[in-house]
Design a protein around this motif. Sequence first.
Motif, PDB file in Angstrom:
ATOM      1  N   UNK A 132       5.550  11.299   7.844  1.00 54.80           N
ATOM      2  CA  UNK A 132       7.007  11.340   7.996  1.00 54.80           C
ATOM      3  C   UNK A 132       7.688  11.771   6.717  1.00 54.80           C
ATOM      4  N   UNK A 133       8.977  12.056   6.815  1.00 53.48           N
ATOM      5  CA  UNK A 133       9.719  12.535   5.652  1.00 53.48           C
ATOM      6  C   UNK A 133      10.021  11.384   4.705  1.00 53.48           C
ATOM      7  N   UNK A 134      10.280  11.726   3.448  1.00 49.19           N
ATOM      8  CA  UNK A 134      10.583  10.722   2.438  1.00 49.19           C
ATOM      9  C   UNK A 134      11.839   9.941   2.813  1.00 49.19           C
TER      10      UNK A 134
ATOM     11  N   UNK B 174      12.019   5.999   3.709  1.00 43.79           N
ATOM     12  CA  UNK B 174      12.834   5.170   2.819  1.00 43.79           C
ATOM     13  C   UNK B 174      13.812   4.329   3.628  1.00 43.79           C
ATOM     14  N   UNK B 175      14.461   4.959   4.600  1.00 43.14           N
ATOM     15  CA  UNK B 175      15.451   4.244   5.416  1.00 43.14           C
ATOM     16  C   UNK B 175      14.784   3.170   6.269  1.00 43.14           C
ATOM     17  N   UNK B 176      13.656   3.531   6.921  1.00 44.62           N
ATOM     18  CA  UNK B 176      12.978   2.577   7.800  1.00 44.62           C
ATOM     19  C   UNK B 176      12.453   1.384   6.995  1.00 44.62           C
ATOM     20  N   UNK B 177      11.883   1.648   5.834  1.00 42.37           N
ATOM     21  CA  UNK B 177      11.336   0.550   5.043  1.00 42.37           C
ATOM     22  C   UNK B 177      12.451  -0.356   4.518  1.00 42.37           C
TER      23      UNK B 177
ATOM     24  N   UNK C  44       9.602   3.022   1.002  1.00 42.41           N
ATOM     25  CA  UNK C  44       9.038   4.146   1.731  1.00 42.41           C
ATOM     26  C   UNK C  44       7.588   4.353   1.349  1.00 42.41           C
ATOM     27  N   UNK C  45       7.278   5.570   0.918  1.00 48.26           N
ATOM     28  CA  UNK C  45       5.904   5.865   0.498  1.00 48.26           C
ATOM     29  C   UNK C  45       5.802   6.071  -1.015  1.00 48.26           C
ATOM     30  N   UNK C  46       6.823   5.559  -1.756  1.00 49.34           N
ATOM     31  CA  UNK C  46       6.875   5.787  -3.197  1.00 49.34           C
ATOM     32  C   UNK C  46       5.829   4.986  -3.972  1.00 49.34           C
ATOM     33  N   UNK C  47       5.439   3.816  -3.439  1.00 51.19           N
ATOM     34  CA  UNK C  47       4.523   2.941  -4.184  1.00 51.19           C
ATOM     35  C   UNK C  47       3.260   2.684  -3.355  1.00 51.19           C
ATOM     36  N   UNK C  48       2.314   3.619  -3.357  1.00 44.03           N
ATOM     37  CA  UNK C  48       1.074   3.391  -2.600  1.00 44.03           C
ATOM     38  C   UNK C  48       0.323   2.184  -3.156  1.00 44.03           C
ATOM     39  N   UNK C  49      -0.474   1.568  -2.314  1.00 46.53           N
ATOM     40  CA  UNK C  49      -1.164   0.338  -2.667  1.00 46.53           C
ATOM     41  C   UNK C  49      -2.210   0.584  -3.749  1.00 46.53           C
TER      42      UNK C  49
END
Length: 681
Positions: A558-560, A564-567, A594-599
């Motif tokens: 998905x888009x950034x 970001x909004x969903x998270x 969002x997907x900015x901080x991967x585990x």
Amino acid sequence: MAFTIFACISLANCGLEYNLKKGEEHLALGEYYDAAEQFKQAYLKTPVKERENRGKRALKMAICYDKINATPKAISAYANAIRYKQTSLNDKINYARLLLKNGQYKMAEKEFLELKDSLPENILVTNGLISAQKAPLWKKQGSRYKVKRMDIFNSRRDDYSPMLYGDHHDQLFFTSTRNESLGDDLSSITGTKTGDIYVSLKDDKGRWSRPEVLNSGVNTTFDEGACCFSADGREMYLTQCSTDPQNPRYAQIVVSQRSDATWGKGAVVELTRDTLSSYAHPAISPDGKWLYFTSDMPGGLGGLDIWRARITPTGLGGVENLGTPINTPGDEEFPTFRPNGELYFSSNGHPGMGGLDIYIAKTDPQTHKYHISHPGYPLNSEGDDFGMTFEGTLNQGFFCSNRKDGRGYDHIYSFNNPEIVQTVKGWVYEMDGYELPAAEVYIISNNGLNKKVPVLSDGSFNIIAQPGVSYLMMATCKGFLNHKEEITIPKVEESQEYTLQFPLASISAPVLIDNIFYEFNKATLTSQSQQALDQLVNLLNENPHVTIELRSHCDYKGTREYNKKLSQQRAEAVVNYLIKHGIDKNRLTAVGYGKEKPKVIRKKLTEKYPWLKENDVLTEDFIRNQTKENQDICNQLNRRTEFVVLRTTYNLFDSKGHLKHSPSGQKKNAQSDEDFNVHFE
């Protein structure tokens, strides 16, 4: 011919005088085995018509044989001394007590009845008569104890004072005078090799290994024995008996420090400045605050007494005698503790079955006075029974006895008493991580218990709990938030173990909130999330001065902007749930990453997924290089809800920076951890 006879008589007299002189020298040094042999030779060389001299030498033999546990020989020698009318009333008491030790109860009763006329107030005579009359009945009645001789540990010499060690009680230390012990000479005291510390290991199938001498600095060419361990397992206290060819030497307690897996050379523990008394049989109280020991120092009740000294950060405090009802004019020895605080010791001064019997001392929770009980047969016998060690909170373990050994050697036995015991086992560990051996657990109950206990190296702790009592337990560890659990122990007719989990949240690292679920592509929490969210509510209530940031993360699909909004919406959904359930909104911050901080992978997760390595970062590039199955796992790991601690001082201070609620003095609980012998029964 006359000259030859005269010469033989002269040589015999010279030999007799030599035996007497050497016997007295050995006796003065406490070398009872060698002394007994010299007095025996002197007795055999003394003409029958010299009744007084034969009686005196028989008495010397009896005293020495008694000291080395050669009971049948001591009885025979005392009988001769009595026959030759060379015994005092105290000697006759010793003779009667040896008859008890040999299981000759009828003969012992006859002797004690005669002594009772002359010594009506003598405690040893009174208790000896009770023993002679009641021991046969106690043996017939029996008890719930089951004992078994453990030949895997035993040799053809003395094996005694077993002590279990290790978090899983899989190491057994004990003393043995077997031939493999250090030194080449036989002891002048016992006639055997000097004692050394041996160890046996238990494998994962419960089988014990053949004992091996402890290869460390602890063992010397002197006698070492009767060891115990500090509460943290890093110190070994033991008895050491050195020898001197010129002067008597007394038993002393030494302490050995553990470095890695090796025990160092023992250093003398100075309990008093008295150098003419013996100090032996150390035992550490379960709370680690007292060193108990046996001594014949002045100020006791007679014979050997049990004493104790407080353990402080600066060393040992003053010594104190335990007094009555534990100590008697007889010998009290070999103190040891069950983890619940019960003191076990051996005595030949209380009514018993003969020799040293094992007794249990419990303290009254109101008066703190001791109550003494006798556990009966077969734990006790006509011989010497002593040296208990327990397998954790269970009423089972090992002890030693010289029962049914004609030569008086001690051997190790197992014991088990299938009593009804309720135990609570707790596990303290970091959320999403490993156990926390540095943690502590505070325990209070509605019957007045107030106790702090450390955890073992695997993060566990064990207590014995009372049926019908409610317990509140709070686990704490530096760098982590607190966690508490409550339990009420039911009244049941069989032993049970109750297990509690104490997952602690890190203050410095993100903490995963497991089992949080949302509807597909929405921020709506599903009903399956309620349990995890309620646990988070409890955590925040247990730590009211903590503020947190709720973080929601997505995978790279998905888009950034969409992620970001969903998270953000999902993080806010969690915050709203917490507010709705009573958590102050000022303690909560919602952030969608969002997907900015991967585990980032922690070591614990690599045990579940071996293809991952510690500190791997689940970026899009990393994931695309994995197999399809592993890609799905990585994406699932990235879709997570976490929290991090922002502050730990929320609402603690007023506008001027002062504490809102200053700590106030509280009345000390009657059974706090400062009191003697606090336990969980």
